[in-house]
Enzyme design. Sequence first.
Site, PDB file in Angstrom:
ATOM      1  CG  HIS A 158      33.157 -20.258 -54.321  1.00 34.40           C
ATOM      2  ND1 HIS A 158      33.146 -19.348 -53.286  1.00 34.40           N
ATOM      3  CD2 HIS A 158      32.771 -21.448 -53.779  1.00 34.40           C
ATOM      4  CE1 HIS A 158      32.759 -19.969 -52.168  1.00 34.40           C
ATOM      5  NE2 HIS A 158      32.525 -21.227 -52.440  1.00 34.40           N
ATOM      6  CG  HIS A 195      32.268 -22.317 -48.486  1.00 31.38           C
ATOM      7  ND1 HIS A 195      31.478 -23.419 -48.731  1.00 31.38           N
ATOM      8  CD2 HIS A 195      33.380 -22.765 -47.850  1.00 31.38           C
ATOM      9  CE1 HIS A 195      32.092 -24.517 -48.270  1.00 31.38           C
ATOM     10  NE2 HIS A 195      33.245 -24.140 -47.717  1.00 31.38           N
ATOM     11  CG  ASP A 282      27.854 -25.335 -48.101  1.00 26.06           C
ATOM     12  OD1 ASP A 282      26.999 -24.441 -47.927  1.00 26.06           O
ATOM     13  OD2 ASP A 282      28.816 -25.196 -48.886  1.00 26.06           O
TER      14      ASP A 282
HETATM   15 ZN   LIG Z   1      29.694 -23.641 -49.886  1.00 23.70          ZN
END
Ligand SMILES: [Zn+2]
Length: 342
Positions: A158, A195, A282
């Site tokens: 990120h 993500h 995740d």
């Molecule tokens: Zn993640």
Amino acid sequence: MKAFYAEEQKRHDPKAFLSSGTAQPNPEKPERVERLLAGALSAGFTIERPRNHGLGPVSAVHTPEYLDFLEHIYTRWQRIDGASAEVIPNIHPIARNGSYPASAVGQAGYHMADTACPISGETWQSALWSAWSAVGAAEAVISGAPAAYALCRPPGHHAFADVAGGFCFINNSAVAAQVLRRTASRVAILDVDLHHGNGTQGIFYARPDVLTVSLHADPVRFYPFFWGHADERGEGPGLGYNFNLPLPRKSADAAFLEALAVAFQRIRAFSPDALVVALGLDAFEGDPFGGLSVTTPGFSRIGEAIAKLGLPTVIVQEGGYLCDELSDNLTAFLTGFGGKAR
Ligand SMILES: [Zn+2]
């Protein structure tokens, strides 16, 4: 096969985390390291400490002002009367077309996307060693290893060229890809974290030499919200070299593997010389984030499928949070990929 990790990576211990406006314990805990180390050892990996690679490989993908911010902001923040123990932004530019702020508070807002990446006195060194683990793994692959695993923590995908966010400070996958570019003319990054890898996408968005592919929970109702949609395809010379595969919430093994097959078509067409896997665990059905429903045997199949690409591969740890199966999920992926066989 080798895994890279340094003890310093464990020192960063973020406390603050805001979720839907509620203060929660930060899920990116140092204990993740113990679980991931156990997972890599069970898969037959040997753990090696990376050397100090200096700022060179990190500054190849991050701006000088951002790295200076990461290194010094904690000390500067502590000079503010009544400052919190961790650097947490409280104001952000609505667009990044204004002036670069001089103050610590202004710079925190400029360089931090959200409140999930608080900076303490240990953060800079932990993030730097995490990146050096990625460099160590990439150099092992350049030296002829078919694959290597970088136990990167804090994670990185990120982090943009000059913005931290979502537990991430230095983009370890981007650092690894850039190191691989020393000998590889084309590098693909395959991000399988729950993500979207928005920072990685941002770093390579205008470049045709690094293909970025990400499978993730559809950001229409999921972090990072502003990126990860299927129509984000790159820009300028990089147009067509970014490929997003958003998945409906709670997608399980079959849907994930189906999307992976689509990702492989794009990667094969790109014909890379090397691969970086941004390995988030995740997407697991029992992960506290609960976005997708991949199972432990599913991770083994994902690893197996990626190994079939037959590319020199750097596996970079991204997300995957505390749950009973975290170690097993890493072992499953690495074993599926071929950890015991190599
Ligand atoms: Zn993640």
